[in-house]
Design an enzyme around this catalytic site. Structure first.
Site, PDB file in Angstrom:
ATOM      1  N   SER A  42       0.861  -1.193   0.000  1.00  0.00           N
ATOM      2  CA  SER A  42       0.000   0.000   0.000  1.00  0.00           C
ATOM      3  C   SER A  42       0.895   1.241   0.000  1.00  0.00           C
ATOM      4  CB  SER A  42      -0.874   0.002   1.251  1.00  0.00           C
ATOM      5  OG  SER A  42      -0.043   0.185   2.390  1.00  0.00           O
ATOM      6  N   ASP A  56      -1.083  -1.626  -3.920  1.00  0.00           N
ATOM      7  CA  ASP A  56      -2.435  -1.832  -3.383  1.00  0.00           C
ATOM      8  C   ASP A  56      -3.082  -0.467  -3.104  1.00  0.00           C
ATOM      9  OD1 ASP A  56      -4.571  -3.319  -2.326  1.00  0.00           O
ATOM     10  OD2 ASP A  56      -3.723  -3.288  -0.296  1.00  0.00           O
ATOM     11  N   GLU A  73     -11.161  -0.283  -9.315  1.00  0.00           N
ATOM     12  CA  GLU A  73     -12.224  -0.658  -8.371  1.00  0.00           C
ATOM     13  C   GLU A  73     -13.517   0.070  -8.694  1.00  0.00           C
ATOM     14  OE1 GLU A  73     -11.215  -1.107  -4.251  1.00  0.00           O
ATOM     15  OE2 GLU A  73     -13.209  -0.535  -3.559  1.00  0.00           O
ATOM     16  N   ALA A  87     -10.636  -9.563   2.366  1.00  0.00           N
ATOM     17  CA  ALA A  87     -10.969 -10.989   2.341  1.00  0.00           C
ATOM     18  C   ALA A  87     -10.279 -11.810   3.428  1.00  0.00           C
ATOM     19  CB  ALA A  87     -10.640 -11.560   0.957  1.00  0.00           C
ATOM     20  N   ASP A 107      -4.522  -8.957   4.272  1.00  0.00           N
ATOM     21  CA  ASP A 107      -3.583  -8.197   5.096  1.00  0.00           C
ATOM     22  C   ASP A 107      -3.833  -8.469   6.580  1.00  0.00           C
ATOM     23  OD1 ASP A 107      -1.793  -6.442   6.176  1.00  0.00           O
ATOM     24  OD2 ASP A 107      -2.660  -4.632   5.347  1.00  0.00           O
TER      25      ASP A 107
END
Ligand code: G3H
Ligand code: 13P
Ligand code: ZN
Length: 309
Positions: free
Chosen positions: A50, A82, A134, A213, A256
C-alpha cells in the site's frame, strides 16, 4: 524466473477455477514468510504494498527485498501497488519496477473514476504494467441498515461492463459484502454471490478481485487477546466462502489483516512467556513462521493455487 505481471496467473485462474493470493507486505519477515509458503506450495503469488507500506519501508528497500525473493525462488511473483490513491503514486511504482498497480478511484463518481483509471491504464500499458481498478464501495456496507442504500454500494454489473470497456483495466475489484480490517460482519457473514455471478456474465474475461478478504482467523484473535490484546468481537470471511469465491470466478484474493494478526499473536506470546527476551530475532522468527503457516493454509486449503506455478 523474473518478476511477472498478473496476466498469465489470472488467465490460468479463470481457466482452471482457482484464486491467486495477494498478500500485503511491509517488511522483510512478512515477505519471507509469504514467499516461503508459496514456494513450498509451488504456487503463483502476488506481493502487494500500500502507499502506507511504501512510506514505512521505503520503495527502494521494498523492491530490493522483493527482487531477493524472486532470485531465491522459481515461482511466478508479481509486485503490486495496493489501493493506489492517485496517478502520481501509480507512476512512481511503475517507474520503480512494479509489475502491477491498483488505481482506487472508488471514492469518486463514475465518470471521474473512469477518467482517472484510463489515465493510469494508458501510462501503465505503455510500460508493460497491468492495472487493477475498483468499482463499488467496500467500507461500511455491513453497517448499512437501509437495504436500498446498501445495495447502491455493491458493484453494479452493468456499470462494470461499461467501466471495463471504457478504461481498458486488466482486472476489477468489486464490492459484494466484504470490508477491510478485523470487523467485517456484525451478525452472520454474508457475501453477494448473486452479484458476483452477474458481474461474471457481463465481463467474463476480466479477472475479478476480492478486497477485505481476511478470515480474521479466530485462533489468532484468541491468541492475541490471551496475551494482552484488546480485539473483541472481530469477525471475517470464513474459509468456505473464500473457497466458493475462488471457484466461482474470483481470481485475486487480498489478505492483510490475517498477516497482522499472525505476526502480533506470536510476538505477544514471546513477550508474555519470555519477559527477559530482547533479541528481535527471537520474537520475529516465530512471527515469520506463523505468517508462513497462514499463507500456506490459504494457498493449499482455500484458494486452490497449489501446483499452479
Ligand atoms: O486495504 C488496505 C490494506 O490492508 C493496507 O493497509 O494502508 O494500512 O497499509 P495500510
Ligand atoms: P483485509 O483487511 O481483509 O486483510 O483486506 C486486505 C485488502 O483488501 C488489501 O487491499
Ligand atoms: Zn483492499
Amino acid at each position: 524466473m523474473p518478476l511477472v505481471t498478473t496476466k498469465e496467473m489470472f488467465e490460468k485462474s479463470m481457466k482452471e477455477g482457482f484464486a491467486v493470493g495477494a498478500f500485503n507486505v511491509n517488511n522483510m519477515e512478512i515477505i519471507q514468510g509469504i514467499v516461503d509458503a508459496a514456494k513450498e506450495e509451488n504456487s503463483p503469488v502476488i506481493l502487494q504494498a500500500s502507499s502506507g507500506a511504501i512510506k514505512y519501508a521505503r520503495i527502494n528497500y521494498l523492491m530490493k527485498m522483493v527482487e531477493a525473493a524472486v532470485e531465491e525462488s522459481n515461482i511466478p511473483i508479481a509486485i503490486h501497488l495496493d489501493h493506489g490513491p492517485d496517478f502520481e503514486t501509480c507512476k512512481m511504482c511503475i517507474d520503480a519496477g512494479f509489475t502491477s498497480v491498483m488505481i482506487d478511484g472508488s471514492k469518486y463518481d463514475f465518470e471521474e473514476n473512469v477518467a482517472l483509471t484510463k489515465k493510469v491504464v494508458d501510462y501503465a500499458h505503455a510500460h508493460g504494467v497491468v492495472v487493477e481498478a475498483e468499482l463499488g464501495k467496500l467500507a461500511g456496507i455491513e453497517d448499512d441498515v437501509n437495504v436500498s442504500e446498501s445495495d447502491a454500494m455493491y458493484t453494479d454489473p452493468d456499470q462494470a461492463k461499461e467501466f471495463v470497456e471504457r478504461t481498458g483495466c486488466d482486472s476489477l475489484a468489486i464490492a459484494i459484502g466484504t470490508s477491510h480490517g478485523a470487523y467485517k460482519f456484525k451478525g452472520e457473514a454474508k457475501l453477494r454471490f448473486d452479484i458476483l455471478a452477474k458481474i461474471k456474465e457481463k465481463v467474463p474475461n476480466t479477472p475479478i478481485v476480492l478486497h477485505g478478504a481476511s478470515t480474521v482467523i479466530p485462533e489468532l484473535v484468541e491468541m492475541c487477546n490471551k496475551y494482552g490484546a484488546d480485539i473483541p468481537g472481530a469477525k471475517g470471511v470464513p474459509d468456505e466462502m473464500l473457497h466458493e469465491a475462488s471457484v466461482k470466478g474470483v481470481s485475486k484474493i487480498n489478505v492483510d489483516t490475517d498477516l497482522r494478526l499472525a505476526m502480533t499473536a506470536q510476538i505477544r506470546k514471546t513477550f508474555a512467556e519470555e519477559p527477559s527476551q530482547f533479541d528481535p530475532r527471537k520474537y520475529l522468527t516465530p512471527a515469520r513462521d506463523e505468517i508462513k503457516n497462514v499463507v500456506q493454509h490459504k494457498i493449499r486449503d482455500v484458494f486452490g493455487s497449489s501446483n499452479k506455478a
